[in-house]
Design an enzyme around this catalytic site. Structure first.
Site, PDB file in Angstrom:
ATOM      1  N   HIS A   1       3.936  -5.329   1.710  1.00  0.00           N
ATOM      2  CA  HIS A   1       3.844  -3.813   1.171  1.00  0.00           C
ATOM      3  C   HIS A   1       2.623  -3.230   1.085  1.00  0.00           C
ATOM      4  CE1 HIS A   1       5.238  -0.940  -2.124  1.00  0.00           C
ATOM      5  NE2 HIS A   1       6.335  -1.151  -1.541  1.00  0.00           N
ATOM      6  N   PHE A   2       2.059  -2.407   1.842  1.00  0.00           N
ATOM      7  CA  PHE A   2       2.548  -2.507   3.301  1.00  0.00           C
ATOM      8  C   PHE A   2       1.451  -3.211   4.022  1.00  0.00           C
ATOM      9  CE2 PHE A   2       4.838   0.608   1.238  1.00  0.00           C
ATOM     10  CZ  PHE A   2       5.995   0.409   1.633  1.00  0.00           C
TER      11      PHE A   2
END
Length: 154
Positions: free
Chosen positions: A60-61
């Site tokens: 994420h991410f």
């Protein structure tokens, strides 16, 4: 906890070892690192230092790490749990607080590695087993998120 210990916690705040005496969360899901101030039945101020080594950043991410909003809510709920337990240690001695509701949450900016979250939660209402607390998370003097959490002791 004796009244003397309660007063000491109120004055001195809590380090990670003390926090772990109050809530059951552990790595990788313990999302507060220190309590700066806690006033029973009133409010708590806690911090979470966000590191690039947090497991959630792997997905994420990977190219643009952002702390998930639900984990910001969880950090607020954990701080609220400490406040509730300090406020009523005898009443909730053998109970765990479970997040049962959130309301009015707003996110103003992203949380990224290197940020320090300052989490402030205030007691709004308690009617056992429910506790309602409102608060906000601030990074560098700017509000990141705000809202209300409801927890139940079970």
């Amino acid at each position: 906890m004796s009244s003397e210990q309660r007063q000491e916690a109120e004055k001195a705040g809590m380090d990670i070892i003390e926090i772990q005496k109050w809530i059951p969360h552990r790595y990788p899901f313990l999302l507060i690192d220190r309590v700066l101030e806690v006033v029973p039945d009133s409010h708590i101020v806690a911090i979470k230092n966000v590191s690039v080594n947090e497991e959630f950043f792997q997905g994420h991410f990977p190219q643009h790490p952002v702390m998930p909003g639900v984990l910001i809510i969880e950090s607020m709920a954990q701080a609220a749990g400490v406040l509730a337990r300090v406020s009523e240690p005898a009443l909730v001695k053998d109970k765990t607080f479970y997040l049962v509701g959130v309301d009015g949450f707003k996110w103003k900016r992203q949380v990224v590695p290197g940020d320090t979250l300052q989490i402030t939660m205030r007691s709004v209402k308690k009617r056992n087993p429910l506790w309602i607390m409102e608060g906000e998370v601030v990074v560098d003097g700017k509000i990141v998120a705000s809202g209300t959490v409801t927890a139940a002791a079970a």
